[in-house]
Write a protein that holds these residues in place. Sequence first.
Motif, short mmCIF file in Angstrom:
data_model
loop_
_atom_site.label_atom_id
_atom_site.label_comp_id
_atom_site.label_asym_id
_atom_site.label_seq_id
_atom_site.Cartn_x
_atom_site.Cartn_y
_atom_site.Cartn_z
N SER A 278 95.25 11.67 89.30
CA SER A 278 95.43 10.57 88.35
C SER A 278 96.94 10.36 88.19
O SER A 278 97.71 11.31 88.36
CB SER A 278 94.82 10.93 86.99
OG SER A 278 95.52 12.01 86.41
N PRO A 279 97.38 9.13 87.90
CA PRO A 279 98.80 8.86 87.79
C PRO A 279 99.53 9.78 86.79
O PRO A 279 100.70 10.07 86.97
CB PRO A 279 98.87 7.40 87.33
CG PRO A 279 97.65 6.80 87.91
CD PRO A 279 96.59 7.88 87.84
N ASP A 280 98.82 10.25 85.78
CA ASP A 280 99.48 11.17 84.83
C ASP A 280 99.26 12.63 85.22
O ASP A 280 99.63 13.54 84.49
CB ASP A 280 98.98 10.93 83.40
CG ASP A 280 97.50 11.20 83.24
OD1 ASP A 280 96.84 11.64 84.22
OD2 ASP A 280 96.98 10.96 82.13
N ASP A 281 98.66 12.85 86.39
CA ASP A 281 98.46 14.20 86.94
C ASP A 281 97.60 15.12 86.09
O ASP A 281 97.63 16.34 86.29
CB ASP A 281 99.82 14.90 87.18
CG ASP A 281 100.59 14.26 88.32
OD1 ASP A 281 101.82 14.40 88.35
OD2 ASP A 281 99.95 13.62 89.18
N THR A 282 96.84 14.58 85.13
CA THR A 282 96.02 15.50 84.33
C THR A 282 94.64 15.67 84.92
O THR A 282 93.90 16.59 84.57
CB THR A 282 95.85 14.98 82.88
OG1 THR A 282 95.25 13.68 82.96
CG2 THR A 282 97.18 14.91 82.16
N LYS A 283 94.26 14.74 85.79
CA LYS A 283 92.92 14.79 86.35
C LYS A 283 92.96 14.66 87.87
O LYS A 283 93.89 14.09 88.44
CB LYS A 283 92.08 13.64 85.77
CG LYS A 283 92.03 13.66 84.24
CD LYS A 283 91.14 12.58 83.69
CE LYS A 283 91.90 11.35 83.24
NZ LYS A 283 92.53 11.47 81.93
N SER A 325 95.30 5.82 84.21
CA SER A 325 94.66 7.14 84.36
C SER A 325 93.30 7.25 83.68
O SER A 325 92.81 8.34 83.44
CB SER A 325 95.57 8.26 83.80
OG SER A 325 96.70 8.42 84.61
N THR A 326 92.70 6.13 83.29
CA THR A 326 91.34 6.21 82.75
C THR A 326 90.35 5.42 83.59
O THR A 326 89.15 5.57 83.44
CB THR A 326 91.24 5.66 81.30
OG1 THR A 326 91.83 4.36 81.30
CG2 THR A 326 91.97 6.55 80.32
N ARG A 327 90.87 4.53 84.44
CA ARG A 327 89.95 3.80 85.30
C ARG A 327 90.18 4.20 86.74
O ARG A 327 91.31 4.44 87.16
CB ARG A 327 90.15 2.29 85.14
CG ARG A 327 89.63 1.73 83.84
CD ARG A 327 89.98 0.27 83.71
NE ARG A 327 91.41 0.08 83.85
CZ ARG A 327 91.96 -0.97 84.47
NH1 ARG A 327 91.20 -1.92 84.98
NH2 ARG A 327 93.27 -1.08 84.57
#
Lengths: 531, 213
Positions: A278-283, A325-327
């Motif tokens: 994910s762009p924020d690297d959390t997923k 980062s949610t879609r």
Amino acid sequence: MENGLWELLGSKGLLKKHEFIRVLVQCLYSLGFKKSASCLEHESNILYKSADFGLLEKQVLSGNWDSCVAVLDRIFDSSSDDTRNTALYLVLKQCLVEYLKQGDVSLALNVLRKQAPLLGMGKDKIHRLACDIVYSKEMESGEADSFLVQDLRKHLLVEVEKLIPLPIVIPERRLEHLVESAVLHQIDTCLYHNSWDAVSLYKDHCCGRDQIPSETIQILMAHKNEVWFVQFSNSGKYLATASSDCTAMIWKILDDNKVELKHTLESHQNPVSFVSWSPDDTKLLTCGNAEVLKLWDVETGVLRHTFGNNNTGSTVSSCAWFPDSTRLVCGSSDPERGIVMWDTDGNEIKAWRGTRIPKVVDLAVTPDGESMITVFSDKEIRILHLETKVERVISEEQAITSLSVSGDGKFFIVNLSSQEIHLWDLAGEWNQPLKFSGHRQSKYVIRSCFGGLDSSFIASGSEDSQVYLWNLKNAKPLEVLSGHSMTVNCVSWNPRNPRMLASASDDQTIRIWGPGKPNKPEKWLDNQKMQ
Amino acid sequence: MDPRQFEHSVVDDKDIHSIVMSYLLHNCFNETADSLASCTGVKLPADDRDNIQRRKQIIHFVLEMKALKAVELTEQLAKDLLEKNKDLHFDLLRLHFVELVCARKCNEAIEFAKTILAPFGTVQKYVEKLEDAMALLAYDDPEKSPLFHLLSSEYRQQVADDLNRTILEHTNQPSYTPMERIIQHVTVVRQYLTEENGKDAFPPFSLKDSLKG
């Protein structure tokens, strides 16, 4: 001229000595070395300020408008030159300003009506002067403050200087510009150039292998079968790998650039062939050709969600995230499934299905989230702008196996089974792609990626077990890295460390590559402060 | 129906009188209108008398190069008319500037331009017109400048007509005379017929030629 100033300098005799010296004098002045500059002027008998300009300067600062105009008239060859007319306009405007400030309207009008037409400035400029009398703020009648007037005259001089032709006035910072041009040209031809550090003027700039990843610095052995995919996180601090051993792994990059296993993600029943951060690297998303799409939490390594379910065979071959980062969106190798957009809670947001949506080979979303690029089985690339719904189609002539987008979102590359990598621009201005070759690819899915400073390099895996690197300026490989013993399936260049590359191979290992040994070891003195 | 058989259509005299009358009133020819009224019996509405008189005066001021006087009287006649018709207001003020330049009162002209005209300069559509007017300052002989049309009586007539129409509109009267409308109709019909039937069938309408009989 004395001192042999008509001499020519340089090994090819292309540089005029007097111009060279004048440029040097300008440089000294602009660096603040007035005494040295003046001394050089004296010694060489070359003045930075040409005689004509000196005269013009004197006339402007003392408000001798008639002489001023005469000098300008002499400097410019023809009256049809617009710069000449603009210069005259500026001078006359200042003249009018000064007369109006003194309250002398009739004198001002006289200049406008009788003198201006004789100069051949063109009707437009004369009309503009008339308008200025009414509109220009500077024409407010008020105290004819001598400081203000001097200021205005100085400002006028600066503006007029910009219009004066060569060689009476030379562009500012000329030497700096010439040196910088030379340096930029050297950088342009430097194929290993991979960092934006300032270059040294002491030698011609030319980077070596030590600037790009070209030596194995670590071999990661943890997977129990062929490793099919590898990708660094956006922050460059983590690495994800996927294998035909049905697992994916998350690795951490330590401060000393050593790589350490953090989590093993087990849940898939079939080989995992694709991951996406994910762009924020959390997923992290994982999927495979005959596998469903799974969402994992990076910090804990826990499985968060499985999209669709195994029974309906919602196999996902590739996936991509949107900047929030949610879609996310995923494409299936099964034409029935099509392309589906989900949110991280598992809700389907949108789907593209039907006769226009055949098997999806690979899929990507541009970093700004505006466009989706899809590779359809197996020669068609479609770029869809999500908001305007405008679609652009590129048809390749050979089968495409994979797709990768550059970090700045301006370009993308596709690997073809004809052993070529094609680079296209997202703006759609190119009719032909840039082509790169040298590697081996005929049977398998081989992946490539952009990397290095400003994405100026491409790396690709190859069926001859080597990693290939190209500089975008050259269609032939810059470096060929050996080490793996079987086909290299996928490569990933660390987005935050332009000197780190990872490769995944059928030999069950992942190799981390770092800066190579320099071509020739060299030391040079950096600038030393003189006390 | 064949258009060439128009001679057979009947026209009522009363209609013709009222068309002529409306034309005279529109253009403030009140004495002629009175004359026509007494000869034909067509009535002049009484309350319009005053209106026509004032309108006549305003229009004449424009034609006589007294644009500011025209503005003053217009504001007396209809308070917010010029406010609601900024383009017209601007044209009138610009005319005053032109008058000042012609009268060689340049200082006054410049002052007037700075205080009254300059604010219009913030609106894009007036900028070019302002620049045209200001350019007059650059010429000893404005009549010999490229902007000489601003000094012409044709231009003043045009502004006067504009003002006339606007006043009529403001007082809920027709701003175009039936006479004008009829001629416009004929011209358009002729043009249409020409397009339909080819050049020679129906030549374009010319008032001059029609008057010759």
